[in-house]
Design an enzyme around this catalytic site. Structure first.
Site, PDB file in Angstrom:
ATOM      1  N   ARG A  83       0.866  -1.183   0.000  1.00  0.00           N
ATOM      2  CA  ARG A  83       0.000   0.000   0.000  1.00  0.00           C
ATOM      3  C   ARG A  83       0.898   1.227   0.000  1.00  0.00           C
ATOM      4  O   ARG A  83       2.078   1.158   0.354  1.00  0.00           O
ATOM      5  CB  ARG A  83      -0.914   0.006   1.231  1.00  0.00           C
ATOM      6  CG  ARG A  83      -0.194   0.120   2.552  1.00  0.00           C
ATOM      7  CD  ARG A  83      -1.139   0.099   3.733  1.00  0.00           C
ATOM      8  NE  ARG A  83      -0.439   0.297   4.983  1.00  0.00           N
ATOM      9  CZ  ARG A  83      -0.125   1.473   5.495  1.00  0.00           C
ATOM     10  NH1 ARG A  83      -0.465   2.577   4.850  1.00  0.00           N
ATOM     11  NH2 ARG A  83       0.514   1.586   6.642  1.00  0.00           N
ATOM     12  N   GLU A 112      23.047  10.366   1.156  1.00  0.00           N
ATOM     13  CA  GLU A 112      22.871   8.945   1.462  1.00  0.00           C
ATOM     14  C   GLU A 112      22.820   8.146   0.158  1.00  0.00           C
ATOM     15  O   GLU A 112      21.945   8.358  -0.684  1.00  0.00           O
ATOM     16  CB  GLU A 112      21.575   8.771   2.253  1.00  0.00           C
ATOM     17  CG  GLU A 112      21.420   7.446   2.939  1.00  0.00           C
ATOM     18  CD  GLU A 112      20.238   7.458   3.894  1.00  0.00           C
ATOM     19  OE1 GLU A 112      19.261   6.746   3.594  1.00  0.00           O
ATOM     20  OE2 GLU A 112      20.285   8.172   4.921  1.00  0.00           O
ATOM     21  N   ARG A 122      20.459  -4.679   2.035  1.00  0.00           N
ATOM     22  CA  ARG A 122      20.907  -3.463   1.377  1.00  0.00           C
ATOM     23  C   ARG A 122      21.685  -2.655   2.407  1.00  0.00           C
ATOM     24  O   ARG A 122      21.354  -2.648   3.597  1.00  0.00           O
ATOM     25  CB  ARG A 122      19.733  -2.637   0.858  1.00  0.00           C
ATOM     26  CG  ARG A 122      19.003  -3.281  -0.292  1.00  0.00           C
ATOM     27  CD  ARG A 122      19.853  -3.347  -1.547  1.00  0.00           C
ATOM     28  NE  ARG A 122      20.035  -2.016  -2.153  1.00  0.00           N
ATOM     29  CZ  ARG A 122      20.913  -1.751  -3.118  1.00  0.00           C
ATOM     30  NH1 ARG A 122      21.714  -2.709  -3.564  1.00  0.00           N
ATOM     31  NH2 ARG A 122      21.003  -0.540  -3.634  1.00  0.00           N
ATOM     32  N   ARG A 124      18.838  10.750  -0.749  1.00  0.00           N
ATOM     33  CA  ARG A 124      18.371  11.902   0.012  1.00  0.00           C
ATOM     34  C   ARG A 124      19.547  12.670   0.589  1.00  0.00           C
ATOM     35  O   ARG A 124      20.663  12.153   0.688  1.00  0.00           O
ATOM     36  CB  ARG A 124      17.417  11.494   1.131  1.00  0.00           C
ATOM     37  CG  ARG A 124      17.960  10.498   2.150  1.00  0.00           C
ATOM     38  CD  ARG A 124      16.871  10.129   3.151  1.00  0.00           C
ATOM     39  NE  ARG A 124      17.302   9.086   4.066  1.00  0.00           N
ATOM     40  CZ  ARG A 124      16.560   8.598   5.057  1.00  0.00           C
ATOM     41  NH1 ARG A 124      15.340   9.071   5.263  1.00  0.00           N
ATOM     42  NH2 ARG A 124      17.017   7.634   5.847  1.00  0.00           N
ATOM     43  N   TYR A 148      12.489  -5.582   9.260  1.00  0.00           N
ATOM     44  CA  TYR A 148      12.686  -4.140   9.329  1.00  0.00           C
ATOM     45  C   TYR A 148      11.787  -3.596  10.437  1.00  0.00           C
ATOM     46  O   TYR A 148      10.606  -3.340  10.232  1.00  0.00           O
ATOM     47  CB  TYR A 148      12.369  -3.465   8.000  1.00  0.00           C
ATOM     48  CG  TYR A 148      12.694  -1.990   8.033  1.00  0.00           C
ATOM     49  CD1 TYR A 148      13.986  -1.544   7.770  1.00  0.00           C
ATOM     50  CD2 TYR A 148      11.731  -1.052   8.379  1.00  0.00           C
ATOM     51  CE1 TYR A 148      14.294  -0.195   7.839  1.00  0.00           C
ATOM     52  CE2 TYR A 148      12.033   0.295   8.444  1.00  0.00           C
ATOM     53  CZ  TYR A 148      13.305   0.709   8.175  1.00  0.00           C
ATOM     54  OH  TYR A 148      13.623   2.046   8.253  1.00  0.00           O
ATOM     55  N   ASP A 196      10.813  -0.641  13.154  1.00  0.00           N
ATOM     56  CA  ASP A 196      11.001   0.730  13.607  1.00  0.00           C
ATOM     57  C   ASP A 196      11.434   0.690  15.072  1.00  0.00           C
ATOM     58  O   ASP A 196      11.303  -0.335  15.750  1.00  0.00           O
ATOM     59  CB  ASP A 196       9.700   1.524  13.459  1.00  0.00           C
ATOM     60  CG  ASP A 196       9.390   1.878  12.012  1.00  0.00           C
ATOM     61  OD1 ASP A 196      10.339   2.133  11.250  1.00  0.00           O
ATOM     62  OD2 ASP A 196       8.201   1.890  11.636  1.00  0.00           O
ATOM     63  N   ARG A 204      -3.159  10.709   1.261  1.00  0.00           N
ATOM     64  CA  ARG A 204      -4.054  11.491   2.114  1.00  0.00           C
ATOM     65  C   ARG A 204      -4.735  12.566   1.289  1.00  0.00           C
ATOM     66  O   ARG A 204      -4.069  13.301   0.556  1.00  0.00           O
ATOM     67  CB  ARG A 204      -3.264  12.183   3.230  1.00  0.00           C
ATOM     68  CG  ARG A 204      -2.619  11.249   4.216  1.00  0.00           C
ATOM     69  CD  ARG A 204      -1.914  12.084   5.280  1.00  0.00           C
ATOM     70  NE  ARG A 204      -1.107  11.234   6.149  1.00  0.00           N
ATOM     71  CZ  ARG A 204      -0.017  11.626   6.766  1.00  0.00           C
ATOM     72  NH1 ARG A 204       0.407  12.866   6.608  1.00  0.00           N
ATOM     73  NH2 ARG A 204       0.657  10.806   7.543  1.00  0.00           N
TER      74      ARG A 204
END
Length: 364
Positions: free
Chosen positions: A173, A301, A250, A281, A349, A351, A177
């Site tokens: 997904r 980066e 990665r 970025r 992964y 957070d 917004r």
């Protein structure tokens, strides 16, 4: 033989430090070791020109878990930083995540109904049935314009392969917004520790023996003899000697620059979404803490393929690697006296709030 410590914790990153803290709360002792010259793992910050620089990439603490939020705030105060990155595509600036500001910048659509109609028409034009790859999946979700300007180049740089060769599930997904809201995260709690992440890690490891510049694998027998249980937070395939072959990751390369100016880009993060720009970025660190220093520090980066000697950052959770990980996970379950925890040991992964939640739920 009497053990000196209840736990030998391999890795002084967030999982290892939080585990040691919780163990201490329960009256248990820990020895924490880390091969790096500093604790904190990828959260470590170094100070340059009075600016706390996120040495291993930017970290913004965000969560919807009130217990986790309350836990970290008992350790240190958090500021009011809200992550609102921009995207730069060939000099054109767009707001992220995709919201009414982005749609206006793309199409001059001023109302939610206009933006919804535009996206719907592009989705229909790109309809292909069941998406077979990331490109088809992304177009089926947000249409061709957003995909080509803001997703394709960035994603191909991040993963090091064409989008048509990436599995569709990577983008199950995409956040869209239909409000003028540039807050990247939906979580109600967000911020960065006042004084930086070193302060948070320091509080977690307060009163706990921590040996940096210590390679667990070089001193394995000696270290394991000192503790009853091992808590391993490193790569699970390395723990088992890569017996089934290495898992894929990665990695990242950082190019840091100190500039003799007070403000370079006006915001903490700008994503470069064109394939023609080799980095993904630029981070301007002072904006994480609303700095007013006369100079500034930026970091470009660059994603890269992981190889031995590089830091593993992102697990490549495709079918092949997940199948390989399950073999290592079965070995881990059959290994007594060892707890495997954190991003690398669980090949997920996570957070930061998820890491804390894993520790809060652990049997210690």
């Amino acid at each position: 033989m009497v053990k000196q410590y209840d736990y030998l914790i391999v890795g002084a990153g967030l999982y290892g430090a939080a585990f040691a803290y919780r163990a201490r709360q329960r009256g248990k002792s820990s020895l924490v070791v880390d091969r790096r010259p500093h604790p904190g793992g990828n959260l470590y910050c170094e100070e340059i020109e009075g600016i706390r620089v996120h040495k291993y990439g930017p970290h913004i603490f965000h969560t919807a878990d009130r217990e986790v939020w309350d836990f970290v705030r008992t350790l240190t105060e958090f500021n009011r930083f809200t992550y609102m990155p921009l995207a730069n595509y060939e000099g054109r600036i767009f707001n992220l995540p995709f919201n009414m500001n982005t749609f206006y910048q793309l199409w001059k659509t001023a109302t939610p109904a206009e933006a919804q109609a535009k996206i719907a028409s592009q989705r229909e034009a790109g309809a292909v049935g069941e998406p077979r790859n990331l490109e088809e999946q992304a177009i089926s979700l947000v249409g061709k314009d957003i995909y080509e300007l803001l997703i394709k180049g960035y994603t191909e740089k991040q993963w090091g392969r064409p989008a048509v060769e990436l599995p569709a599930f990577i983008i199950r997904r995409l956040p869209v917004r239909f409000t003028y809201d540039n807050n990247y995260f939906n979580d109600p709690y967000q911020g960065i520790p006042v004084g930086g992440y070193n302060k948070l890690i320091g509080k977690l490891l307060e009163g706990i023996e921590c040996r940096c510049n210590t390679d667990y694998f070089r001193h394995r027998s000696e270290l394991e003899a000192m503790a009853g249980t091992v808590v391993f937070t490193g790569p699970i395939d390395e723990y088992f000697g890569y017996c089934f072959g290495p898992l894929e990751y990665r990695s990242l390369r950082f190019e840091q620059e100190t500039l003799d100016m007070p403000n370079y880009q006006g915001i903490a993060a700008v994503n470069y979404t064109s394939a023609a720009v080799p980095y993904t970025r630029i981070i301007e660190h002072k904006h994480f803490e609303f700095g007013t220093q006369p100079k500034t520090v930026i970091t470009r980066e660059y994603p890269q393929q992981w190889s031995e000697g590089c830091e593993p950052y992102y697990p490549v959770n495709d079918q092949r690697n997940n199948s390989l990980y399950r073999k290592y996970a079965e070995l881990a379950e059959a290994t007594p006296g060892v707890v495997f925890g954190g991003r690398l040991a669980e090949y997920k992964y996570y957070d930061m709030d998820q890491v804390i939640r894993r520790v809060l739920d652990a049997e210690i």
